[in-house]
Motif scaffolding. Structure first.
Motif, PDB file in Angstrom:
ATOM      1  N   UNK A 252     -57.715  27.724 -35.522  1.00 21.76           N
ATOM      2  CA  UNK A 252     -57.073  29.244 -36.381  1.00 21.76           C
ATOM      3  C   UNK A 252     -57.452  30.474 -35.291  1.00 21.76           C
ATOM      4  N   UNK A 253     -58.366  30.100 -34.698  1.00 21.70           N
ATOM      5  CA  UNK A 253     -58.088  31.195 -33.667  1.00 21.70           C
ATOM      6  C   UNK A 253     -57.057  31.340 -31.972  1.00 21.70           C
ATOM      7  N   UNK A 254     -57.075  30.327 -31.889  1.00 26.63           N
ATOM      8  CA  UNK A 254     -55.519  29.834 -31.109  1.00 26.63           C
ATOM      9  C   UNK A 254     -54.564  30.380 -31.585  1.00 26.63           C
ATOM     10  N   UNK A 255     -54.195  30.087 -33.115  1.00 24.18           N
ATOM     11  CA  UNK A 255     -52.975  30.065 -33.850  1.00 24.18           C
ATOM     12  C   UNK A 255     -52.344  31.689 -33.712  1.00 24.18           C
ATOM     13  N   UNK A 256     -53.971  32.262 -33.923  1.00 22.06           N
ATOM     14  CA  UNK A 256     -54.116  34.046 -34.222  1.00 22.06           C
ATOM     15  C   UNK A 256     -53.611  34.577 -32.456  1.00 22.06           C
ATOM     16  N   UNK A 257     -53.896  33.722 -31.582  1.00 23.42           N
ATOM     17  CA  UNK A 257     -53.933  34.687 -30.183  1.00 23.42           C
ATOM     18  C   UNK A 257     -52.371  34.554 -29.921  1.00 23.42           C
TER      19      UNK A 257
ATOM     20  N   UNK B   7     -40.942  30.908 -42.270  1.00 21.15           N
ATOM     21  CA  UNK B   7     -41.648  29.909 -42.026  1.00 21.15           C
ATOM     22  C   UNK B   7     -41.102  29.082 -40.751  1.00 21.15           C
ATOM     23  N   UNK B   8     -40.149  28.554 -40.175  1.00 20.61           N
ATOM     24  CA  UNK B   8     -39.397  28.683 -39.648  1.00 20.61           C
ATOM     25  C   UNK B   8     -39.463  29.360 -38.364  1.00 20.61           C
ATOM     26  N   UNK B   9     -39.340  30.505 -38.376  1.00 21.83           N
ATOM     27  CA  UNK B   9     -39.366  31.972 -36.976  1.00 21.83           C
ATOM     28  C   UNK B   9     -40.868  31.975 -36.641  1.00 21.83           C
ATOM     29  N   UNK B  10     -42.069  31.398 -37.819  1.00 22.94           N
ATOM     30  CA  UNK B  10     -43.387  31.806 -36.778  1.00 22.94           C
ATOM     31  C   UNK B  10     -43.588  30.528 -36.542  1.00 22.94           C
ATOM     32  N   UNK B  11     -43.166  29.427 -37.175  1.00 24.02           N
ATOM     33  CA  UNK B  11     -43.874  28.265 -36.575  1.00 24.02           C
ATOM     34  C   UNK B  11     -43.669  27.969 -34.956  1.00 24.02           C
TER      35      UNK B  11
ATOM     36  N   UNK C 121     -35.868  30.613 -33.007  1.00 27.71           N
ATOM     37  CA  UNK C 121     -36.406  31.218 -31.885  1.00 27.71           C
ATOM     38  C   UNK C 121     -35.372  33.387 -32.016  1.00 27.71           C
ATOM     39  N   UNK C 122     -35.602  33.245 -33.413  1.00 31.86           N
ATOM     40  CA  UNK C 122     -35.846  34.704 -33.693  1.00 31.86           C
ATOM     41  C   UNK C 122     -37.276  35.175 -32.887  1.00 31.86           C
ATOM     42  N   UNK C 123     -36.913  36.546 -32.784  1.00 30.65           N
ATOM     43  CA  UNK C 123     -38.854  37.325 -32.264  1.00 30.65           C
ATOM     44  C   UNK C 123     -39.520  37.369 -33.458  1.00 30.65           C
ATOM     45  N   UNK C 124     -40.541  37.298 -33.335  1.00 33.43           N
ATOM     46  CA  UNK C 124     -41.578  37.611 -34.619  1.00 33.43           C
ATOM     47  C   UNK C 124     -42.442  39.365 -34.157  1.00 33.43           C
ATOM     48  N   UNK C 125     -41.873  40.177 -33.444  1.00 31.37           N
ATOM     49  CA  UNK C 125     -42.613  41.285 -33.126  1.00 31.37           C
ATOM     50  C   UNK C 125     -42.096  42.203 -34.118  1.00 31.37           C
TER      51      UNK C 125
ATOM     52  N   UNK D 289     -50.239  34.338 -31.865  1.00 30.60           N
ATOM     53  CA  UNK D 289     -49.231  35.466 -32.909  1.00 30.60           C
ATOM     54  C   UNK D 289     -48.973  36.580 -32.457  1.00 30.60           C
ATOM     55  N   UNK D 290     -49.945  37.308 -32.091  1.00 28.45           N
ATOM     56  CA  UNK D 290     -50.713  38.312 -31.421  1.00 28.45           C
ATOM     57  C   UNK D 290     -49.708  38.529 -29.548  1.00 28.45           C
ATOM     58  N   UNK D 291     -50.052  37.009 -28.888  1.00 32.59           N
ATOM     59  CA  UNK D 291     -49.286  37.226 -27.738  1.00 32.59           C
ATOM     60  C   UNK D 291     -47.782  37.770 -28.702  1.00 32.59           C
ATOM     61  N   UNK D 292     -46.779  36.604 -29.022  1.00 38.69           N
ATOM     62  CA  UNK D 292     -45.719  36.790 -29.563  1.00 38.69           C
ATOM     63  C   UNK D 292     -45.075  37.841 -29.755  1.00 38.69           C
TER      64      UNK D 292
END
Ligand code: GLN
Length: 454
Positions: free
Chosen positions: A258-263, A446-450, A231-235, A265-268
């Motif tokens: 993979x591209x969706x995952x990239x999007x 890893x938990x934060x980003x996953x 729940x911590x921000x990935x900003x 992460x970027x959106x977050x």
């Protein structure tokens, strides 16, 4: 009761459990009830878990799903499972796996294949759950346990997690004790959980991890409250995208995921950076030298004297030969032969020593990326969706089976933590997973980003 009932109803079809420890489960659950009533339950009090058959469990058959360990009942408990029981978890039974954890489809088990609870839409074909922790992944996906222990030498937690839409984390080498876990390749083996979501995986790993005087490779570092990272921000986090993972013949659906995952992460708010891990292409061949080499040495102990199966012979050498010939399956024999070959005088320098040098280079690739400010690396978890049981191509060519590990083995070679997280379904309605790779002992990131992806 609910879990035992579910196992009763579904295990015949799925073959996820090789042994159900009902009496033990009830006994442990009754104790948990008392503790909860007295207000002093542990972090996992009363939570029913399944245990991969690779973990030694005191007084309970432990066979690594091999014929050669028939009837073996350890008189000790693995550190990882002991940690879970100390926190109040309840053991439901032992889970199916590839023999000695060698495989990517759970088809090398002496107890036969595990069936993936997922099916392609409109098809009756039975699919593999991945391997080697196929029983763990299938049991979690079918809710035959609340979570499960697993191990990962080259991908055996992350690939089955991806094939069943569950979450699996291989922590940093040294995070969990290997004591009491049947050894496959000691410099690569790590235990970790397979769970229904990222939060459950975080809670389980915290309990499983510990320094252990009985395993000198376990590391004396505090085990953080992993759950707090969720729940911590990935900003502002830098997520590396390694160009070498765009392998030839990668299916469009994997590329698109993979591209969706990239999007996502970027959106977050994460920053996406292109990175290069130039030695990636050597990881799989180097792994299939190092892992069999260590396996051939570790498996020398199964001699018909100390454990399990014995096939009588006319003298002791004949007894060894007959026992090992009858007790090991084909894939295990293949590994022992490769391993003894690459370690033999005359070939050691050409194969084993070179593979170890390549391993150092692979590790350096990652160190350079992390030193340049990358916080985590995002890749697909597997090169495909789950395939069919007795798939013709894989069955006739072991190297095709080995290719399943193409995105996961580098992480073991470098000793890093990696998590596989479900990221959606393909056009046939089958699960696909993404992998995040972290810095040594930084499972928190890893938990934060996953959590952003799940
Ligand atoms: N599939 C790989 C192998 O067969 C990895 C297995 C594992 O991680 N235990 O070696």
């Amino acid at each position: 009761d609910a879990y035992l009932g579910a196992i009763n109803g579904a295990n015949e079809k799925l073959n996820a459990y090789v042994r159900v420890t009902e009496d033990k489960a009830r006994e442990m659950a009754a104790k948990s009830d008392e503790k909860i009533a007295a207000g002093n339950g542990g972090a996992l009090e009363g939570i029913p878990l399944g245990v991969k058959d690779l973990f030694a469990t005191e007084g309970v058959h432990t066979q690594a799903c091999s014929h050669i360990l028939d009837g073996f009942e350890p008189r000790y408990e693995s550190t990882v499972t002991a940690n879970l029981w100390a926190d109040g978890a309840v053991m439901l039974g032992k889970l199916n796996m590839d023999e000695f954890a060698m495989g990517s489809s759970n088809e090398t088990s002496y107890y036969g294949p595990v069936v993936n609870p997922w099916r392609a839409e409109g098809s009756d074909e039975k699919l593999v759950p991945g391997g080697s922790s196929g029983g763990s992944a299938a049991a979690v996906a079918a809710a035959l346990c609340a979570g499960a222990t697993a191990t990962d030498t080259g991908g055996s937690i992350r690939q089955p997690a991806a094939f069943t839409a569950t979450v699996g984390i291989k922590p940093t080498y040294g995070r969990c004790s290997r004591w009491g876990t049947v050894a496959f390749a000691s410099s690569l083996d790590q235990a970790g959980p397979i769970a229904r979501d990222v939060r459950d995986a975080a809670i389980l790993l915290r309990s499983m991890a510990s320094v252990d005087p009985k395993d000198t490779t376990s590391v004396d570092l505090p085990v953080p409250d992993y759950e707090a990272a969720i729940g911590q921000s990935v900003k502002g986090l830098k997520i590396g995208i390694p160009k070498e993972y765009r392998v030839d013949g990668m299916p469009d659906e994997v590329e698109a995921l993979w591209q969706k995952g990239i999007d996502w992460m970027r959106d977050a708010g994460a920053e996406i950076v292109d990175i290069s891990l130039p030695h990636t292409k050597y990881a799989l061949p180097a792994y299939y030298i190092v892992a069999p080499a260590e396996a051939s040495s570790n498996l020398a102990r199964y001699d018909g004297v100390r454990y399990g199966l014995r096939v009588p012979g006319k003298d002791i050498a004949d007894m060894y030969e007959k026992t090992r010939a009858a007790g090991f399956g084909e894939e295990v024999k293949r590994r022992v032969m490769i391993g003894t070959y690459v370690l033999s005088a005359g070939y050691y320098d050409a194969y084993y020593l070179r593979a170890q040098k390549v391993r150092t280079l692979i590790k350096q690739d990652f160190t350079q990326a992390f030193d340049a400010g990358v916080d985590a690396i995002l890749t697909p978890a597997t090169p495909s969706a789950p395939f069919g049981i007795a798939d013709k191509e894989m069955a006739s060519d072991p190297v095709k089976m080995y290719l399943n590990d193409i995105f996961t083995v580098t992480v073991n070679m470098a000793g890093l933590p990696g998590i596989s997280v479900p990221a959606g379904l393909n056009a046939q309605g089958l699960p696909l997973g993404l992998q995040l790779i972290g810095k040594p002992f930084d499972e928190e990131t890893l938990f934060r980003t996953a959590h952003v992806i799940e």
